[in-house]
Motif scaffolding. Structure first.
Motif, PDB file in Angstrom:
ATOM      1  N   GLU A   1      -5.198  -6.308   6.517  1.00  0.00           N
ATOM      2  CA  GLU A   1      -4.106  -7.203   6.121  1.00  0.00           C
ATOM      3  C   GLU A   1      -4.424  -8.047   4.886  1.00  0.00           C
ATOM      4  O   GLU A   1      -3.995  -9.202   4.774  1.00  0.00           O
ATOM      5  CB  GLU A   1      -3.649  -8.067   7.292  1.00  0.00           C
TER       6      GLU A   1
ATOM      7  N   ASP B   1      -6.046  -2.846   3.231  1.00  0.00           N
ATOM      8  CA  ASP B   1      -4.685  -2.948   3.760  1.00  0.00           C
ATOM      9  C   ASP B   1      -4.704  -3.032   5.287  1.00  0.00           C
ATOM     10  O   ASP B   1      -3.978  -3.827   5.875  1.00  0.00           O
ATOM     11  CB  ASP B   1      -3.852  -1.751   3.292  1.00  0.00           C
TER      12      ASP B   1
ATOM     13  N   LEU C   1      -2.158  -7.451  -1.491  1.00  0.00           N
ATOM     14  CA  LEU C   1      -2.450  -6.736  -2.727  1.00  0.00           C
ATOM     15  C   LEU C   1      -1.634  -7.410  -3.824  1.00  0.00           C
ATOM     16  O   LEU C   1      -0.414  -7.267  -3.880  1.00  0.00           O
ATOM     17  CB  LEU C   1      -2.094  -5.256  -2.588  1.00  0.00           C
TER      18      LEU C   1
ATOM     19  N   TRP D   1       0.845  -1.187   0.000  1.00  0.00           N
ATOM     20  CA  TRP D   1       0.000   0.000   0.000  1.00  0.00           C
ATOM     21  C   TRP D   1       0.884   1.242   0.000  1.00  0.00           C
ATOM     22  O   TRP D   1       1.944   1.264   0.628  1.00  0.00           O
ATOM     23  CB  TRP D   1      -0.887   0.000   1.247  1.00  0.00           C
TER      24      TRP D   1
END
Length: 186
Positions: A122, A119, A125, A83
């Motif tokens: 958790e 994000d 990505l 992120w």
């Protein structure tokens, strides 16, 4: 890409058992007519010739820079990205993921706040190496015009962003400090 491509990616990455957001790299064209590329190789060729650009490269590069398009060019496997402030990728997620925050309707911060929440919870990505989407040109929306022309609109959006940060802090504690710190350093 056909929906079967996404279904295969979801199965291979075991998405039903995993907290992950699959990032679909976004591109755009300034042409109103475009022959959609049939493959990544064809898309890369169009990118190199200048008929496609990485999404919002000219206007808002921070929104999609964490996708790491240079890495995507040669990637054959999904790869994880971190992120970063103002990241607003297009994602494929499980139905039970956090919903978009309804404060952010119209223009401004809907995707940004959603990725922050993912994000904070958790979510991994993960950039899909063979998927892509292309944004076609269109007239500006009423809401983006309001954002650009109205200091009041921008002020309200800033207030909503501050509320959102406070809510993240309440829900996620110290882990949410990175969002506020990143926001203040911009």
């Amino acid at each position: 890409y056909p929906s079967s491509h996404y279904r295969n990616s979801i199965q291979q990455l075991e998405l039903p058992q995993r907290k992950a957001a699959l990032i679909v790299p976004a591109f755009e064209t300034l042409h109103y007519r475009l022959t959609f590329p049939k493959s990544k190789a064809e898309l890369l060729s169009m990118l190199d010739m200048g008929s496609l650009y990485t999404f919002r490269y000219h206007v808002w590069p921070k929104g999609h820079a964490p996708t790491d398009y240079a890495k995507w060019r040669t990637a054959t496997m999904p790869y994880r990205v971190a992120w970063q402030p103002d990241f607003e990728p297009y994602v494929v997620v499980r139905r039970d993921c956090p919903r978009y925050d309804q404060r952010f309707v119209g223009f401004g911060w809907n995707k940004v706040s959603h990725i922050m929440e993912l994000d904070a919870q958790e979510y991994e990505l993960l950039v899909l190496p063979n998927a892509f989407m292309i944004h076609m040109p269109h007239a500006p929306s009423f809401d983006i015009s309001k954002f650009r022309l109205s200091a009041g609109y921008r002020g309200c959006l800033q207030t909503l962003r501050e509320e959102f940060h406070q809510d993240l802090s309440r829900r996620y504690g110290a882990a949410a400090l990175k969002y506020l710190t990143a926001e203040r350093s911009l």
